[in-house]
Design a protein around this motif. Structure first.
Motif, PDB file in Angstrom:
ATOM      1  N   ARG A   1       0.834  -1.217   0.000  1.00  0.00           N
ATOM      2  CA  ARG A   1       0.000   0.000   0.000  1.00  0.00           C
ATOM      3  C   ARG A   1       0.863   1.259   0.000  1.00  0.00           C
ATOM      4  N   MET A   2       1.915   1.258   0.805  1.00  0.00           N
ATOM      5  CA  MET A   2       2.805   2.416   0.864  1.00  0.00           C
ATOM      6  C   MET A   2       3.483   2.666  -0.480  1.00  0.00           C
ATOM      7  N   HIS A   3       3.951   1.605  -1.111  1.00  0.00           N
ATOM      8  CA  HIS A   3       4.604   1.750  -2.404  1.00  0.00           C
ATOM      9  C   HIS A   3       3.621   2.231  -3.478  1.00  0.00           C
ATOM     10  N   ALA A   4       2.342   1.964  -3.250  1.00  0.00           N
ATOM     11  CA  ALA A   4       1.314   2.420  -4.193  1.00  0.00           C
ATOM     12  C   ALA A   4       0.837   3.833  -3.875  1.00  0.00           C
ATOM     13  N   GLY A   5       1.427   4.453  -2.841  1.00  0.00           N
ATOM     14  CA  GLY A   5       1.115   5.842  -2.546  1.00  0.00           C
ATOM     15  C   GLY A   5       0.059   6.067  -1.492  1.00  0.00           C
ATOM     16  N   HIS A   6      -0.304   5.024  -0.750  1.00  0.00           N
ATOM     17  CA  HIS A   6      -1.354   5.153   0.264  1.00  0.00           C
ATOM     18  C   HIS A   6      -0.757   5.370   1.661  1.00  0.00           C
ATOM     19  N   TRP A   7      -1.583   5.918   2.547  1.00  0.00           N
ATOM     20  CA  TRP A   7      -1.189   6.176   3.939  1.00  0.00           C
ATOM     21  C   TRP A   7      -2.361   5.742   4.810  1.00  0.00           C
ATOM     22  N   ASP A   8      -2.285   4.516   5.355  1.00  0.00           N
ATOM     23  CA  ASP A   8      -3.428   3.897   6.012  1.00  0.00           C
ATOM     24  C   ASP A   8      -3.438   4.050   7.532  1.00  0.00           C
ATOM     25  N   LYS A   9      -2.740   5.058   8.047  1.00  0.00           N
ATOM     26  CA  LYS A   9      -2.634   5.225   9.498  1.00  0.00           C
ATOM     27  C   LYS A   9      -3.996   5.337  10.175  1.00  0.00           C
ATOM     28  N   ALA A  10      -4.934   6.001   9.543  1.00  0.00           N
ATOM     29  CA  ALA A  10      -6.227   6.249  10.176  1.00  0.00           C
ATOM     30  C   ALA A  10      -7.158   5.038  10.120  1.00  0.00           C
ATOM     31  N   THR A  11      -6.864   4.063   9.266  1.00  0.00           N
ATOM     32  CA  THR A  11      -7.805   2.963   9.060  1.00  0.00           C
ATOM     33  C   THR A  11      -7.267   1.595   9.448  1.00  0.00           C
ATOM     34  N   HIS A  12      -5.946   1.465   9.630  1.00  0.00           N
ATOM     35  CA  HIS A  12      -5.381   0.132   9.867  1.00  0.00           C
ATOM     36  C   HIS A  12      -5.130  -0.113  11.346  1.00  0.00           C
ATOM     37  N   LYS A  13      -5.411  -1.342  11.787  1.00  0.00           N
ATOM     38  CA  LYS A  13      -5.080  -1.774  13.140  1.00  0.00           C
ATOM     39  C   LYS A  13      -4.378  -3.130  13.059  1.00  0.00           C
TER      40      LYS A  13
END
Length: 309
Positions: A123-135
């Protein structure tokens, strides 16, 4: 000069040095039974060091001088031990030589599953930042069930204990368990474990140990880690359990059929972390296993020579 057949392409230089005075015959990286039979007929080895491929009765019968089969590692399921015993051929293994490497791989797969390492990296390499949604899953305080408490299982148990996990262990042959491992029967282990990690040899009795029935008895959302042998798991049942959510993640380093070929059902499954049976493949383990295999076979040959004098 007597011959030693190596069912692989090489040995660590330290092992080669120990075997000076013998002719080393290398079978290559992917030897078939026919390859090994032909090499045995051509060289009549007194010993076989088993790295890859299987050594069965046909191979043994092609080497009338064969006295010992030495495993380059700890798992001897690729050697027909019944056939060897019937022919008076000793089977030995470099037990514990790769324990640190395999235990570390089990830890890596466990953390990759619990912390979504592979998925988040993609996800990070694809440009995403999932801090708010991932646990992620916190392992401290949770229970891990280890099936097999040999050198690898006990080393991994120490790692799990260091993470603050409760460690259950099943091994009918284990004695004097350390304080951080609680002995448990399989029924208890299935029912109470948040993580199940396999560290036992593959036998006719435990083949398909993790199947539809045992997986159904586990906690919903259990993580499965296997750095032992692929045949311990019913792969179709595991896949169904992953897709239903009964198993949340699996970290697998071994498979029923190896090497894995294109189109295997596990490929592309988002909840499986895969590695190509490399748990014991480190530079240190390569040396340890080679030296262990060489020393073991030399001890057998020396003992048999002394007995015949």
């Amino acid at each position: 000069m007597t011959a030693i057949l190596v069912t692989g392409a090489d040995l660590a230089p330290q092992a080669v040095k120990l075997l000076e005075g013998h002719e080393l015959v290398y079978a290559g990286k992917t030897p078939t039974e026919d390859d090994l039979v032909a090499l045995c007929r051509a060289h009549d080895p007194v010993a076989i060091i088993v790295r890859y491929g299987k050594v069965g009765a046909a191979v043994m019968d092609a080497a009338p001088s064969l006295k010992v089969i030495s495993k380059h590692g700890s798992g001897t399921d690729t050697i027909d031990k019944v056939a060897a015993k019937a022919r008076g051929i000793e089977v030995v293994a470099a037990v514990g030589a790769n324990a640190a490497a395999v235990a570390e791989q089990a830890l890596a797969l466990l953390l990759a599953c619990a912390k979504s390492v592979v998925a988040l990296d993609a996800r990070m390499h694809a440009g995403h930042w999932d801090k708010a949604t991932h646990k992620s899953l916190e392992l401290g305080g949770r229970t891990i069930g280890l099936v097999g408490l040999g050198a690898i299982g006990l080393r991994f148990a120490r790692m799990a204990d260091a993470l603050g996990m409760r460690v259950l262990g099943f091994d009918p042959y284990a004695k004097n368990l350390p304080a951080h491992v609680q002995a448990a029967d399989l029924a208890t282990l299935w029912a109470e474990s948040d993580v199940i990690s396999l560290h036992c040899p593959l036998t006719d009795e435990n083949r398909g140990l993790l199947d539809a029935d045992t997986l159904a008895r586990c906690k919903r959302g259990v993580i499965v880690v296997n750095t032992a042998r692929g045949g311990l798991i019913d792969e179709e049942a595991l896949l169904a359990a992953l897709r239903s959510g009964q198993v949340s993640m699996a970290g697998l380093d071994s498979f029923a059929i190896e090497p894995m070929t294109a189109g295997h059902p596990f490929q592309g499954e988002k909840n499986i972390v895969l590695s190509p049976h490399i748990g014991g493949v480190t530079s240190d383990a390569y040396v340890n296993m080679g030296v262990g295999a060489a020393k073991n076979l030399l001890q057998v040959l020396a003992r048999q020579t002394a007995a015949s004098c």
